[in-house]
Design a protein around this motif. Structure first.
Motif: not given
Length: 397
Positions: A309-313
């Motif tokens: 999820l952090l990568k998508q942010v």
């Protein structure tokens, strides 16, 4: 033998019903509080920094930042708050000018100023926590949460990255047949207008990027629906209280309009409130640089979000044409061909301007807030060159 009169029996039954009702209300309230306490995702502060800058490093950078500040705002001409930190360690901070020019109340470390659109970063963070906590899904359609929502293809993700196609509320409410500007507009009013006034999408959902405040006003309603709390309470429980952000709050139009720090034009003329000042999510969070530093460090914690999820942010979603400017999930960015990335969000509402810069690779936080209109607030991005290979010029253009 005790003989009860008919009236006494009725009174006893009535009393039992009242007590039962009170018990139900108590249980209901307890359940609601239990939801907040037990299942509401909350941010965790970054307890231990990976490293602490040396005194020599701090003094060296402090001298350079001081020089920049004095050139940008000579003779104590700034009216706001300013902070630069490395690995959570404050290198330089400055608080100058007046929170209120009439009362001559000075801006201090504890003076909350309007964050304007930097509020979007915090709203997005609450949404991301709910996604990480399995309360909602990034690709979930909004009409599965807000049943009356009229655009079937709009998702949490397309609100976060401004690809929903929804029109900006500040534009469509300018039309007399849609909204009387003498009335204060609320988030729920916006949703109701989208439902009842046949307001078409500006473009097909997820076909292109268009920065739009309505997206984050709707996300605030999603937060309220999922948490069963007001936006103000949800943000306090999920972010402000856990991180010790004691000088941060969501503006309440009715309760705070007489006490919140006002904003001013560049010539110090106060800017009054208007019909759009009650809307939250896209704006209307007040904070201080020190509180925002706590917030930024928590976002840099390994425990903030799961890695996927952090990568998508921090992935760009707005670059239809080749360029460097981009937008992630609640964060602006500049992506250079060299592979260097610069993450930030600016804000502007009435006379308030704000700049929030977070450089995860360098563990640097730069924050500037002002309640007297100036574009100089945004120039603090140039300080990034002191900490990494960013193609800005620190000298004045």
């Amino acid at each position: 033998m005790i003989i009860l009169k008919k009236t006494n029996i009725l009174q006893i039954i009535l009393l039992l019903l009242v007590l039962g009702s009170c018990k139900d209300e108590t249980n209901s309230k307890a359940k609601e509080e239990s939801f907040v306490e037990d299942t509401l995702p909350k941010m965790k502060p970054l307890i231990k920094e990976s490293s602490i800058p040396t005194t020599a490093y701090i003094n060296s950078k402090k001298a350079e930042v001081t020089s920049f500040y004095n050139k940008k705002w000579p003779n104590q001409s700034a009216n706001g708050s300013f902070l630069v930190a490395k690995n959570g360690q404050i290198i330089y901070e400055k608080y100058e000018g007046f929170a209120n020019f009439r009362s001559k109340t000075k801006i201090t470390t504890n003076t909350p100023l309007h964050l304007a659109s930097v509020s979007k970063v915090i709203t997005a963070t609450a949404i991301l926590l709910l996604i990480d906590g399995k309360k909602i899904d990034l690709n979930q359609k909004i009409n599965t949460i807000l049943k009356e929502f009229p655009y079937p293809e709009v998702t949490i993700k397309t609100l976060l990255n401004h690809r929903s196609g929804i029109r900006n509320y500040s534009y469509f409410t300018d039309k007399k047949e849609i909204w009387d500007r003498h009335d204060i507009l609320t988030n729920k009013d916006i949703l109701n207008l989208l439902v009842t006034k046949d307001i078409d999408l500006e473009f097909k959902t997820d076909s292109r990027f268009s920065y739009c405040n309505t997206n984050y006003a709707i996300l605030a309603l999603v937060i309220e629906k999922i948490t069963q709390l007001s936006f103000k309470e949800a943000m306090s429980e999920m972010i402000f209280k856990p991180l010790g952000m004691k000088n941060t709050y969501v503006y309440d139009y009715e309760k705070d309009k007489k006490t919140a720090v006002p904003s001013y034009k560049g010539n110090k003329v106060e800017i009054g409130l208007d019909h759009l000042d009650a809307i939250y999510g896209d704006k209307n969070i007040y904070s201080t640089p020190r509180d925002l530093l706590k917030f930024d460090r928590a976002r840099n914690s390994a425990e903030f979000l799961n890695p996927t999820l952090l990568k998508q942010v921090y992935h760009g979603y707005s670059n239809e044409r080749k360029g460097t400017k981009n937008y992630g999930l609640g964060i602006r960015m500049i992506n250079w061909p060299t592979g260097q990335n610069f993450y930030f969000h600016n804000g502007w509402w009435h006379g308030n301007t704000s700049a929030f810069i977070t450089l995860p690779k360098d563990q640097v936080t730069i924050i500037a807030l002002s309640n007297k209109f100036t574009r100089k607030t945004y120039d603090v991005r140039k300080l990034a060159v002191l900490f990494g290979d960013y193609p800005f010029k620190i000298e004045d253009d």
